[in-house]
Design a protein around this motif. Structure first.
Motif, short mmCIF file in Angstrom:
data_model
loop_
_atom_site.label_atom_id
_atom_site.label_comp_id
_atom_site.label_asym_id
_atom_site.label_seq_id
_atom_site.Cartn_x
_atom_site.Cartn_y
_atom_site.Cartn_z
N ILE A 1 -3.55 4.82 -13.76
CA ILE A 1 -4.71 5.74 -13.32
C ILE A 1 -6.11 5.25 -13.69
O ILE A 1 -6.25 5.62 -14.59
N GLU A 2 -6.81 4.49 -12.86
CA GLU A 2 -8.07 3.88 -13.22
C GLU A 2 -8.75 3.74 -11.69
O GLU A 2 -8.23 3.36 -10.79
N ASP A 3 -10.15 4.10 -11.80
CA ASP A 3 -10.98 4.06 -10.70
C ASP A 3 -11.88 2.67 -10.57
O ASP A 3 -12.13 2.45 -9.62
N ASP A 4 -11.78 1.97 -11.74
CA ASP A 4 -12.29 0.63 -11.80
C ASP A 4 -11.36 -0.52 -11.15
O ASP A 4 -10.40 -0.49 -11.72
N LEU A 5 -11.71 -1.16 -10.06
CA LEU A 5 -10.92 -1.95 -9.49
C LEU A 5 -10.65 -3.23 -10.17
O LEU A 5 -9.47 -3.49 -10.36
N ASP A 6 -11.62 -3.66 -11.01
CA ASP A 6 -11.36 -4.90 -11.78
C ASP A 6 -10.35 -4.45 -13.03
O ASP A 6 -9.48 -5.10 -13.32
N ILE A 7 -10.70 -3.56 -13.81
CA ILE A 7 -9.88 -3.06 -14.71
C ILE A 7 -8.31 -2.70 -14.29
O ILE A 7 -7.50 -2.96 -14.94
N VAL A 25 0.89 -1.17 0.04
CA VAL A 25 0.04 -0.06 -0.03
C VAL A 25 1.05 1.10 0.00
O VAL A 25 1.76 1.40 0.72
N ALA A 26 0.63 2.02 -0.82
CA ALA A 26 1.50 3.30 -1.19
C ALA A 26 0.58 4.74 -0.75
O ALA A 26 1.12 5.71 -0.81
N GLY A 27 -0.45 4.63 -0.55
CA GLY A 27 -1.42 5.63 -0.07
C GLY A 27 -2.60 5.53 -0.26
O GLY A 27 -3.04 4.19 -0.62
N GLU A 28 -3.57 6.19 0.27
CA GLU A 28 -5.07 6.02 0.19
C GLU A 28 -5.54 5.68 -1.34
O GLU A 28 -5.36 6.51 -2.17
N GLY A 29 -5.99 4.60 -1.66
CA GLY A 29 -6.25 4.16 -2.94
C GLY A 29 -5.02 3.75 -3.88
O GLY A 29 -5.33 3.46 -4.99
N ASP A 30 -4.27 3.95 -3.33
CA ASP A 30 -2.91 3.65 -4.25
C ASP A 30 -2.25 2.32 -3.79
O ASP A 30 -2.16 1.97 -2.72
N SER A 31 -1.49 1.67 -4.83
CA SER A 31 -0.79 0.47 -4.45
C SER A 31 0.32 0.20 -5.43
O SER A 31 0.40 0.92 -6.35
N VAL A 32 1.47 -0.30 -4.93
CA VAL A 32 2.93 -0.73 -5.76
C VAL A 32 2.73 -2.10 -5.57
O VAL A 32 2.97 -3.05 -4.83
N VAL A 33 2.73 -2.67 -7.02
CA VAL A 33 2.74 -3.87 -7.23
C VAL A 33 4.11 -4.43 -7.93
O VAL A 33 4.54 -3.77 -8.97
N THR A 34 4.86 -5.27 -7.41
CA THR A 34 6.28 -5.61 -7.85
C THR A 34 6.55 -6.94 -7.92
O THR A 34 5.97 -7.71 -7.16
N SER A 71 -12.79 9.13 -17.53
CA SER A 71 -13.62 9.26 -16.33
C SER A 71 -13.25 9.04 -15.11
O SER A 71 -13.34 7.83 -14.54
N LEU A 72 -12.69 9.87 -14.33
CA LEU A 72 -12.09 9.69 -13.15
C LEU A 72 -12.83 10.78 -12.06
O LEU A 72 -13.46 11.68 -12.61
N PRO A 73 -12.66 10.27 -10.74
CA PRO A 73 -13.22 11.02 -9.67
C PRO A 73 -12.40 12.31 -9.60
O PRO A 73 -11.33 12.28 -9.87
N GLY A 101 -6.58 5.69 -7.97
CA GLY A 101 -7.71 5.51 -8.22
C GLY A 101 -8.40 6.86 -8.64
O GLY A 101 -9.61 7.05 -9.01
N ASN A 102 -7.59 7.96 -8.73
CA ASN A 102 -8.07 9.26 -8.98
C ASN A 102 -6.90 9.98 -9.79
O ASN A 102 -5.88 9.68 -9.68
N GLY A 103 -7.37 10.97 -10.30
CA GLY A 103 -6.44 11.98 -11.22
C GLY A 103 -5.53 12.59 -10.58
O GLY A 103 -4.14 12.72 -10.96
N GLU A 104 -5.93 13.17 -9.14
CA GLU A 104 -4.92 14.20 -8.52
C GLU A 104 -3.85 13.02 -7.94
O GLU A 104 -2.54 13.39 -8.20
N ASP A 105 -4.25 11.91 -7.52
CA ASP A 105 -3.10 11.00 -7.02
C ASP A 105 -2.26 10.50 -8.14
O ASP A 105 -1.04 10.24 -8.06
N GLY A 106 -2.88 10.34 -9.22
CA GLY A 106 -2.25 9.74 -10.39
C GLY A 106 -1.07 10.84 -11.02
O GLY A 106 0.10 10.52 -11.29
N VAL A 107 -1.31 12.33 -11.01
CA VAL A 107 -0.37 13.08 -10.92
C VAL A 107 0.75 13.15 -10.15
O VAL A 107 2.05 12.96 -10.60
N ARG A 108 0.52 12.97 -8.93
CA ARG A 108 1.58 12.92 -8.13
C ARG A 108 2.15 11.63 -8.04
O ARG A 108 3.59 11.70 -8.00
#
Length: 329
Positions: A25-31, A4-13, A72-74, A50-57
């Motif tokens: 940067i995708e809000d649909d968990l399945d996709i 877990v890297a932050g709220e709604g964020d994850s790092v997969v390695t 289509s992002l929150p 899961g949202n645009g602002e976190d994606g930019v960061r």
């Protein structure tokens, strides 16, 4: 392994080896999960938001090679996210959205996306498109300090190297335009000019529309430096996306020879010498969209073109004597 890297964020390695980074940067968990799996299979570690602002960061923090982006992002939508990313990053942006109308695709490409896929997408196609983009690296090798590379093929023009600001940049793997000796007025030049051996093909024609001046190729007020990936119109810098630059560079290389849309689709995919790859209507439409954006940025009127002529039913070529917008230099 997921961290877990932050709220709604994850790092997969995958701990087995060092891997390149991709941001999802995708809000649909399945996709999002599907994209993570596709990217890991392609050799990436992934950072998901899961949202645009976190994606930019995430893009600013992790400097990814590739970023996949939903529209289509929150909060802020994907078009605005692409614009913000493109201000400070040269990551490859692939928009993946259920919005498949022409206006949506145009907006995405104009916002800075390198490619646009419509959901539902095919994972193998996504991997193939990523592979094609990665065969065209964004950043050239660092230029050597010497400015006078005599054969014209090395990283000369060290003064031109501050191109980092041109975010959407890449290196064409096709032949460069730099080597030709200026034609016409320099009739007294000896045949063994240091620029001679670097010529990629036939000698420059005295009536050819594109003239070469050092690293710059000139055509009717358009100047292009392929190694530094710079473009100027009447001396004013013009910022192009990677695909737009590849299109105009390919046309400048081939001068007045007509290039079909299929040719150009292969060229921007770095497959110019592969004749067995399938080119569909979507690829040709993609060329048309990028060409329209290119003309808009170059202020090139299609009705009286100054730089690029549409050959109906075939493709495109550079302007030349006899075309309404061409002015002999």
């Amino acid at each position: 392994m997921t961290t877990v890297a932050g709220e709604g964020d994850s790092v997969v390695t995958d701990p087995g080896q060092e891997r390149r980074v991709a941001v999802v940067i995708e809000d649909d968990l399945d996709i999002r999960y599907l994209l993570e799996q596709v990217l890991m299979q392609a050799g990436f570690s992934t950072v998901s938001t899961g949202n645009g602002e976190d994606g930019v960061r995430a893009v600013l923090a992790h400097e990814p090679v590739v970023t996949t982006l939903d529209v289509s992002l929150p909060g802020i939508d994907g078009f605005e996210v692409a614009r913000r990313i493109r201000e400070s990053s040269s990551t490859y942006i692939v928009m993946i959205s259920a919005m498949g109308d022409e206006i949506d695709i145009l907006q995405g490409l104009e916002a800075g996306a390198d490619d646009y896929l419509v959901k539902p997408f095919r994972p193998r196609e996504l991997r193939a498109r990523l592979g094609a983009m990665l065969r065209r690296p964004r950043i050239a090798e660092p230029a050597a300090p010497e400015v006078g590379d005599p054969d014209g093929t090395g990283p000369l023009a060290a003064s031109e190297v501050p191109v980092a600001s041109a975010a959407p940049s890449a290196v064409l793997s096709v032949a460069t335009v730099t080597p030709e000796v200026p034609a016409g007025p320099v009739a007294a030049d000896p045949p063994t000019s240091p620029d001679g051996p670097a010529s990629p093909g036939s000698p420059a024609s005295p009536v050819g529309p594109a003239d070469v001046d050092g690293a710059w190729a000139h055509h009717n007020g358009l100047a292009i430096d392929q190694e530094a990936r710079l473009v100027r119109v009447d001396g004013v810098p013009v910022e192009l996306t990677k695909t737009e630059f590849d299109l105009i560079a390919t046309l400048v290389e081939t001068r007045r020879r007509v290039r079909s849309k299929a040719d150009l689709a292969l060229a921007v995919r770095n497959d110019a010498y592969v004749t067995t790859h399938y080119i569909g209507d979507a690829d040709r439409r993609n060329v048309e969209v990028h060409m329209a954006n290119l003309r808009r940025k170059l202020a090139d009127d299609p009705n009286a073109p100054r730089f690029v002529v549409t050959v109906r039913g075939v493709g495109y070529r550079l302007t030349g004597p006899g075309d309404p917008g061409f002015v002999a230099e």
